[in-house]
Write a protein that holds these residues in place. Structure first.
Motif, PDB file in Angstrom:
ATOM      1  N   GLU A 173      -7.477   7.109  -1.402  1.00 40.83           N
ATOM      2  CA  GLU A 173      -6.890   6.594  -0.173  1.00 40.83           C
ATOM      3  C   GLU A 173      -5.596   5.829  -0.402  1.00 40.83           C
ATOM      4  O   GLU A 173      -5.054   5.213   0.515  1.00 40.83           O
ATOM      5  CB  GLU A 173      -7.898   5.663   0.530  1.00 40.83           C
ATOM      6  CG  GLU A 173      -9.185   6.366   0.927  1.00 40.83           C
ATOM      7  CD  GLU A 173     -10.174   5.430   1.603  1.00 40.83           C
ATOM      8  OE1 GLU A 173     -11.321   5.838   1.826  1.00 40.83           O
ATOM      9  OE2 GLU A 173      -9.780   4.286   1.904  1.00 40.83           O
ATOM     10  N   THR A 200       0.846  -1.202   0.000  1.00 43.18           N
ATOM     11  CA  THR A 200       0.000   0.000   0.000  1.00 43.18           C
ATOM     12  C   THR A 200       0.875   1.244   0.000  1.00 43.18           C
ATOM     13  O   THR A 200       2.056   1.204   0.361  1.00 43.18           O
ATOM     14  CB  THR A 200      -0.917   0.038   1.242  1.00 43.18           C
ATOM     15  OG1 THR A 200      -0.103   0.068   2.432  1.00 43.18           O
ATOM     16  CG2 THR A 200      -1.825  -1.170   1.287  1.00 43.18           C
ATOM     17  N   GLY A 232      -4.203   6.882  -5.223  1.00 44.06           N
ATOM     18  CA  GLY A 232      -4.953   5.675  -5.551  1.00 44.06           C
ATOM     19  C   GLY A 232      -5.238   5.559  -7.043  1.00 44.06           C
ATOM     20  O   GLY A 232      -4.806   6.384  -7.858  1.00 44.06           O
ATOM     21  N   GLY A 274      -7.425  -1.247  -3.914  1.00 43.12           N
ATOM     22  CA  GLY A 274      -7.482  -0.017  -3.137  1.00 43.12           C
ATOM     23  C   GLY A 274      -8.694   0.834  -3.483  1.00 43.12           C
ATOM     24  O   GLY A 274      -9.467   0.549  -4.400  1.00 43.12           O
ATOM     25  N   VAL A 309      -3.003   3.256  -3.158  1.00 39.26           N
ATOM     26  CA  VAL A 309      -3.115   1.977  -3.841  1.00 39.26           C
ATOM     27  C   VAL A 309      -3.041   0.830  -2.838  1.00 39.26           C
ATOM     28  O   VAL A 309      -2.522   0.977  -1.726  1.00 39.26           O
ATOM     29  CB  VAL A 309      -1.995   1.809  -4.898  1.00 39.26           C
ATOM     30  CG1 VAL A 309      -2.039   2.904  -5.931  1.00 39.26           C
ATOM     31  CG2 VAL A 309      -0.621   1.738  -4.228  1.00 39.26           C
ATOM     32  N   ARG A 310      -3.571  -0.326  -3.247  1.00 39.67           N
ATOM     33  CA  ARG A 310      -3.480  -1.540  -2.430  1.00 39.67           C
ATOM     34  C   ARG A 310      -3.359  -2.711  -3.404  1.00 39.67           C
ATOM     35  O   ARG A 310      -4.326  -3.077  -4.077  1.00 39.67           O
ATOM     36  CB  ARG A 310      -4.700  -1.714  -1.535  1.00 39.67           C
ATOM     37  CG  ARG A 310      -4.688  -3.019  -0.722  1.00 39.67           C
ATOM     38  CD  ARG A 310      -5.980  -3.185   0.066  1.00 39.67           C
ATOM     39  NE  ARG A 310      -6.037  -4.489   0.706  1.00 39.67           N
ATOM     40  CZ  ARG A 310      -5.566  -4.773   1.919  1.00 39.67           C
ATOM     41  NH1 ARG A 310      -4.989  -3.801   2.621  1.00 39.67           N
ATOM     42  NH2 ARG A 310      -5.672  -5.991   2.419  1.00 39.67           N
ATOM     43  N   GLU A 339      -5.351  -5.254  -7.835  1.00 39.86           N
ATOM     44  CA  GLU A 339      -5.386  -3.984  -7.117  1.00 39.86           C
ATOM     45  C   GLU A 339      -6.755  -3.835  -6.491  1.00 39.86           C
ATOM     46  O   GLU A 339      -7.782  -3.930  -7.171  1.00 39.86           O
ATOM     47  CB  GLU A 339      -5.118  -2.822  -8.078  1.00 39.86           C
ATOM     48  CG  GLU A 339      -4.499  -1.581  -7.417  1.00 39.86           C
ATOM     49  CD  GLU A 339      -5.505  -0.786  -6.594  1.00 39.86           C
ATOM     50  OE1 GLU A 339      -5.127  -0.207  -5.561  1.00 39.86           O
ATOM     51  OE2 GLU A 339      -6.687  -0.755  -6.999  1.00 39.86           O
ATOM     52  N   LYS A 387      -8.581  -0.459 -12.621  1.00 36.48           N
ATOM     53  CA  LYS A 387      -7.937  -1.455 -11.769  1.00 36.48           C
ATOM     54  C   LYS A 387      -7.441  -2.671 -12.553  1.00 36.48           C
ATOM     55  O   LYS A 387      -6.418  -3.262 -12.224  1.00 36.48           O
ATOM     56  CB  LYS A 387      -8.883  -1.892 -10.644  1.00 36.48           C
ATOM     57  CG  LYS A 387      -9.112  -0.807  -9.600  1.00 36.48           C
ATOM     58  CD  LYS A 387      -9.982  -1.297  -8.473  1.00 36.48           C
ATOM     59  CE  LYS A 387     -10.229  -0.187  -7.451  1.00 36.48           C
ATOM     60  NZ  LYS A 387      -8.985   0.244  -6.816  1.00 36.48           N
TER      61      LYS A 387
END
Length: 602
Positions: free
Chosen positions: A572, A523, A528, A568, A574-575, A566, A534
């Motif tokens: 907020e 993260t 984001g 996220g 990326v994840r 991905e 995505k």
């Protein structure tokens, strides 16, 4: 540049032209003179200028005709010819046109130094034949004005003698030869610019053509090396040579242990006559070479073994056969290896049916596949090197042209400046994309192995500008079984955050158990990724830089069954979730765990 720059001038200006050219500013220029009494009345295009012009027409693509009158009019000539620029040197070069015209309106007879030694011939050309009353001439001419180029030290004396004999006032305007030099320099630079533009256009077309050919060849060859059927390999090989060379007829005869097989051809059946296979094998140990005026043969080998011979006839561009032979050398090498691979697999299958000793055969087949990958890797490196060399030369010429435009050494045409800038941008984009792929040419070439995830993350972090960014590495003691390029996965994730995340202050890696395996979570606290993008971010070509980073990230992980997605929320950060299947990860220090032995951690 295949043609030259030509200067054709009136004999009255011969010394001025010689002095300008002698300074060495026009290397390779061709010069000539003519005598057609161009200084005063409209004359037909005749032998006086036609002969020297014809001599230049075949070797020059730009000819400047310099007269000391404005009446020279070259006729329209048939066929393609050079650019012809005709100018009155006295009016518009040595003197500004308004000033020259004002002198003429005041009744001035304008002369250059070359006219003075033969002024009687000059007056005759103007219509004042020998013996005409001086009073008649004086009624037309109020004064004689010498446009003094400084080329003849006797000009002032000759002018004074002429004025005294005709009893007409004289005037001298010193101009030197600098205006003539500047004019010829402008014409010469214009010629150079047009030639450079044509050369750059041809160079770009050549680079684009070769890039497309090599990219297509590499794509098809990479697939050929994976086929296990010899028939499929041969069909793909015929496809690639048909696309690359466009022959009217293609024939391939396989050779296995010295025995020729059935000829495979395009169009089908064009080499089906009895004994046609021997047509391909005229002599032992033959090498690549021409076949007739519009064809050539390719010997398909693997190491020292001949596995087949390819014959191409009816090449539409025979003059490119030498270039085709160079390309075909790589094609034949990889196809030969692919055919050997296919035959190895066939023999392996036969051996499995006859006996249980398949292990040795399978190991040999795997070794052959590794060799195929190494060959493809070598082909990729050579191709990339050749393309980058061509791009370096192209960028050099474009940058020189741009510097000349900015420094004023070339006419600063806004359209040309824009074109050169666009060409530089396109060439640099191609160069950046090709250089980027160098890091990934070894994908799948080397065997997967165990890697310390935490140590790798810290190592690649030191390669990035993260002086003001905190990196949390929460995967200590975790090892994953992956391709040796796994480090580029972590590098790409962090580099993308820095490049696209905006104001980044923290990057974080952590891991947790998941059904069927383990999830490594990455993260950042940036902007984001939009929900609509995505899945697109993993597609080839998507993105603002090379469009390859995340695409290749997914490919590297997929080699050992690892996936990435991905998850996220935009705004907020990326994840990225990297899912490692059971058996492809382990913890360091686990009882009974040995390096290179995969053991699940659950």
């Amino acid at each position: 540049m295949t043609k030259k720059f030509g200067i054709l001038c009136c004999e009255n200006l011969a010394r001025e032209m010689a002095a300008v050219v002698a300074a060495g500013e026009f290397p390779g220029a061709l010069t000539g003179t003519f005598c057609m009494d161009c200084d005063g009345k409209r004359l037909r295009w005749g032998d006086g200028i036609e002969a020297p012009f014809s001599g230049m027409r075949e070797t020059c693509d730009r000819i400047c005709i310099l007269g000391c009158g404005e009446r020279i009019e070259p006729p329209a000539l048939p066929g393609p010819g050079p650019v012809v620029v005709v100018l009155d040197v006295m009016r518009g070069v040595l003197l500004p046109e308004p000033f020259f015209d004002a002198c003429v309106r005041e009744g001035a007879l304008m002369v250059v130094p070359g006219i003075l030694p033969r002024w009687r011939e000059h007056l005759a050309a103007l219509g004042f034949e020998k013996g005409a009353p001086a009073e008649v001439f004086r009624e037309s001419v109020r004064k004689i004005v010498l446009i003094d180029t400084g080329i003849d030290p006797a000009s002032s004396r000759l002018l004074a003698a002429l004025g005294e004999e005709l009893r007409i006032p004289t005037e001298r305007i010193p101009v030197g030869i600098e205006p003539l030099r500047r004019y010829l320099s402008l014409q010469y630079l214009q010629w150079r610019l047009e030639a450079e533009k044509a050369a750059h256009k041809a160079s770009i077309a050549t680079v684009n053509h070769r890039s497309a050919e090599f990219a297509m060849t590499m794509d098809i060859l990479s697939r050929i090396a994976e086929f296990q059927s010899e028939e499929t390999v041969v069909e793909e090989m015929l496809d690639i040579v048909a696309v690359l060379f466009g022959p009217a007829r293609i024939g391939f005869v396989p050779v296995d242990d010295g025995e020729t097989g059935r000829v495979v051809s395009r169009p089908p059946g064009c080499f089906d006559k009895p004994g046609q296979g021997r047509r391909f094998l005229i002599e032992e140990g033959r090498s690549l070479g021409r076949h007739g005026e519009d064809g050539f043969s390719i010997e398909v080998r693997h190491e020292d073994s001949l596995v087949g011979l390819l014959l191409l006839e009816g090449i539409p561009v025979p003059e490119r056969i030498d270039e085709y032979l160079e390309i075909s050398r790589f094609v034949a090498e990889v196809c030969g290896l692919a055919i050997v691979n296919a035959r190895t697999y066939r023999k392996l299958q036969e051996a499995v049916e006859e006996r249980d000793a398949e292990i040795g055969e399978r190991m040999r087949a795997e070794k052959a596949l590794r060799e195929a990958n190494k060959k493809l890797n070598t082909l990729s490196s050579i191709t990339r090197h050749d393309i980058l060399n061509q791009l370096a030369a192209l960028l050099g010429y474009l940058e020189i042209t741009q510097m000349d435009l900015e420094a004023g050494r070339l006419p600063a045409d806004p359209t040309l400046v824009r074109y050169v800038a666009n060409e530089l941008q396109a060439a640099r984009t191609i160069q950046r994309q090709i250089e980027f792929t160098r890091f990934y040419q070894d994908i799948g070439v080397k065997e997967a192995e165990w890697h310390d995830a935490g140590a790798l993350i810290r190592q690649v972090a030191r390669e990035l500008p993260l002086s003001e960014v905190t990196v949390d590495v929460g995967v200590a003691g975790l090892q994953i079984y992956a391709d040796p390029l796994i480090g580029r996965v972590f590098y790409n994730l962090m580099e993308n955050s820095i490049r696209h995340g905006g104001s980044i202050s923290r990057l974080s890696f952590s891991s947790s158990g998941a059904p069927g395996g383990l999830v490594i979570v990455y993260t950042d606290d940036g902007g984001g990724i939009p929900a609509a993008d995505k899945e697109k971010i993993f597609r080839k070509g998507f993105g603002k830089n090379t469009g390859l980073g995340l695409f290749l990230t997914r490919e590297i992980l997929a080699i050992t069954g690892i996936t990435i997605r991905e998850t996220g929320v935009e705004g907020e950060g990326v994840r990225f979730e990297i899912f490692v299947p059971a058996g492809e990860y382990r913890s360091i220090g686990e009882g009974g765990t040995e390096p290179g032995v995969r053991k699940s951690h659950g």
